[in-house]
Design an enzyme around this catalytic site. Structure first.
Site, PDB file in Angstrom:
ATOM      1  N   ARG A  54     -82.509 -78.800  42.486  1.00 48.02           N
ATOM      2  CA  ARG A  54     -81.514 -77.742  42.290  1.00 48.02           C
ATOM      3  C   ARG A  54     -80.227 -78.009  43.057  1.00 48.02           C
ATOM      4  O   ARG A  54     -79.153 -77.559  42.668  1.00 48.02           O
ATOM      5  CB  ARG A  54     -82.105 -76.395  42.698  1.00 48.02           C
ATOM      6  CG  ARG A  54     -81.296 -75.210  42.174  1.00 48.02           C
ATOM      7  CD  ARG A  54     -81.618 -73.916  42.904  1.00 48.02           C
ATOM      8  NE  ARG A  54     -83.014 -73.583  42.855  1.00 48.02           N
ATOM      9  CZ  ARG A  54     -83.753 -73.306  43.940  1.00 48.02           C
ATOM     10  NH1 ARG A  54     -83.220 -73.314  45.138  1.00 48.02           N
ATOM     11  NH2 ARG A  54     -85.023 -73.005  43.802  1.00 48.02           N
ATOM     12  N   TYR A 107     -60.933 -64.657  29.611  1.00 47.00           N
ATOM     13  CA  TYR A 107     -62.060 -64.864  28.700  1.00 47.00           C
ATOM     14  C   TYR A 107     -62.958 -63.623  28.764  1.00 47.00           C
ATOM     15  O   TYR A 107     -63.267 -63.135  29.853  1.00 47.00           O
ATOM     16  CB  TYR A 107     -62.797 -66.116  29.181  1.00 47.00           C
ATOM     17  CG  TYR A 107     -64.056 -66.497  28.472  1.00 47.00           C
ATOM     18  CD1 TYR A 107     -64.044 -66.862  27.136  1.00 47.00           C
ATOM     19  CD2 TYR A 107     -65.263 -66.556  29.169  1.00 47.00           C
ATOM     20  CE1 TYR A 107     -65.215 -67.248  26.497  1.00 47.00           C
ATOM     21  CE2 TYR A 107     -66.433 -66.954  28.541  1.00 47.00           C
ATOM     22  CZ  TYR A 107     -66.401 -67.294  27.204  1.00 47.00           C
ATOM     23  OH  TYR A 107     -67.557 -67.684  26.595  1.00 47.00           O
ATOM     24  N   ASP A 179     -59.108 -70.466  35.434  1.00 51.09           N
ATOM     25  CA  ASP A 179     -59.971 -70.984  34.373  1.00 51.09           C
ATOM     26  C   ASP A 179     -59.100 -71.994  33.635  1.00 51.09           C
ATOM     27  O   ASP A 179     -58.200 -71.632  32.892  1.00 51.09           O
ATOM     28  CB  ASP A 179     -60.417 -69.836  33.458  1.00 51.09           C
ATOM     29  CG  ASP A 179     -61.366 -70.307  32.352  1.00 51.09           C
ATOM     30  OD1 ASP A 179     -61.249 -71.482  31.942  1.00 51.09           O
ATOM     31  OD2 ASP A 179     -62.187 -69.505  31.886  1.00 51.09           O
ATOM     32  N   LYS A 203     -66.746 -77.247  26.596  1.00 53.12           N
ATOM     33  CA  LYS A 203     -65.698 -77.411  25.582  1.00 53.12           C
ATOM     34  C   LYS A 203     -65.289 -78.884  25.469  1.00 53.12           C
ATOM     35  O   LYS A 203     -66.028 -79.670  24.910  1.00 53.12           O
ATOM     36  CB  LYS A 203     -64.519 -76.487  25.906  1.00 53.12           C
ATOM     37  CG  LYS A 203     -64.945 -75.030  26.185  1.00 53.12           C
ATOM     38  CD  LYS A 203     -65.458 -74.336  24.938  1.00 53.12           C
ATOM     39  CE  LYS A 203     -66.257 -73.064  25.227  1.00 53.12           C
ATOM     40  NZ  LYS A 203     -65.560 -72.015  25.955  1.00 53.12           N
TER      41      LYS A 203
END
Ligand SMILES: *Cc1c(COP(=O)(O)O)cnc(C)c1O
Length: 389
Positions: A54, A107, A179, A203
């Site tokens: 992790r 967003y 962002d 993206k």
């Protein structure tokens, strides 16, 4: 070295991996420690070296190193999605009683996180006009810890004056986040006053619509530790294969982006001249209100833009959208194929600014198809619009 060249080398260390050109994919949860003493030592510095899956493996470190290079930062933290990067970064700096200034162009899921999770924790959000610039100083409070930006804004594509916002935010002691998904490698956040830059790597970095991935990059190593601690606390760790796809996508990103942007500009110019179109929202267009700021602060563009049509009946619009051969209906963007979504009505939530165009609004993603094929697809769409209307 130019950015395009540096990206090819970023995060790669073939000499450590038998000369293999690409970093190997470590599939690992358990990491074996040679002794109790070594195990105890790694517990004292959990983010140094490899301790447990992790917290990161050499695959994670390769991606983080490469993205830091891409954005011109010092270090990065990889996350399981773009949204995990946003929430992990916010939670690194916020506690009950704090205040966030959030761009009205954020967003939508970012907004939803503020209005649900942050509100529930006693953290207040004030939405601000994306075009506020230095005027943000008037909204700063003693407890404002984070000023969050997104430029251009999701769906409405406003370009923000990031240096002016950052100067005012820093004067009030807040951390500035962006962002930077649209800008990817064309907006270098740390030369514009940003402290924390977030990518929905899902993206353009992944670039093939086949993985979810996020990153958080910083220029200041102290911020890195805070963010890494927050992301680890939430368990926002990305999968090994996803990280590999991100690393692979990165190498071709500059070439793909140029093509996406060139096609988008051609489509935007063509659409702008159509009688059915009211406005095209794409900062590289000279007619766009954000064009001058985009020219000042960005080195290029991507394939994502908005269109506002003149008022038209819904059945006509649906006929236009349903029948496209190339512009398929789907969320997300940055993959190789062209996409479209209707963004009319409740899809665009704005509370600090007015967003009420007379006609329907759409968001297009220009893919890697031939531009003439895409123009023909749009033209046939307008024929369906006229027939059904
Ligand atoms: C898609 C997107 C995100 C979220 O990324 P996911 O990987 O889908 O969680 C965040 N910001 C912007 C601007 C996006 O377009």
């Amino acid at each position: 070295m130019k950015k395009e060249t540096r990206i090819l080398h970023a995060g790669r260390h073939p000499e450590q991996f038998h000369g293999a050109v690409n970093p190997p994919v470590y599939h690992a949860s358990t990491i074996l420690h040679p002794s109790v003493a070594a195990m105890e030592k790694s517990g004292k510095t959990p983010f140094v070296g490899v301790r447990y899956g992790r917290y990161g493996t050499p695959t994670t470190f390769a991606l983080e190193e490469a993205v830091a290079e891409l954005e011109g930062g010092a270090r990065a933290v990889a996350t399981s999605s773009g949204l995990a990067a946003i929430t992990g970064a916010l939670m690194a700096f916020l506690k009950a009683g704090d205040h966030v200034l959030m761009t009205d162009g954020a967003y939508f899921p970012t907004r939803k996180f503020c209005d649900s999770v942050l509100a529930g924790l006693g953290i207040e959000t004030t939405y601000y006009d994306p075009l506020i610039g230095a005027g943000i100083a008037a909204l700063m409070r003693p407890n404002t810890r984070v000023v969050f930006t997104e430029s251009p804004g999701s769906l409405t594509f406003e370009i923000q004056d990031i240096p002016a916002i950052a100067a005012a935010a820093h004067a009030g002691g807040a951390v500035v986040m962006i962002d930077n998904t649209w800008g990817v490698l064309n907006f270098q956040p740390f030369t514009k006053g940003v402290d924390v830059s977030i990518q929905a790597a899902t993206k353009y970095i992944v670039g093939h619509a086949d993985a979810m991935l996020g990153t958080i990059t910083v220029a200041d190593p102290d911020l890195w530790l805070r963010i890494k601690t927050s992301v680890a606390a939430f368990g926002h760790s990305p999968g090994s294969e996803e990280m590999y796809l991100g690393l692979r996508g990165l190498r071709t990103l500059p070439v793909r982006l140029k093509r996406h942007a060139a096609t988008a500009l051609a489509l935007a110019k063509w659409l702008e001249a159509r009688p059915e179109v009211d406005r095209v929202l794409y900062p590289p267009l000279p007619s766009d209100p954000g064009h001058a700021l985009w020219q000042r602060d960005f080195d290029g563009a991507c394939g994502l833009f908005g269109v506002i049509l003149k008022p038209v009946a819904k059945n006509a619009l649906d006929a236009m959208l349903d029948g496209y051969d190339h512009f398929k209906l789907g969320f997300s963007w940055g993959g190789f194929e062209s996409l479209v979504i209707p963004t009319t009505g409740h899809a665009v939530v704005r509370t600090a600014t007015d967003w009420s165009p007379a006609g329907p609004s759409l968001r297009f993603h220009a893919g890697l198809e031939d531009v003439d094929d895409l123009l023909a697809d749009l033209e046939k769409g307008f024929e369906r619009l006229a027939c059904a209307g």
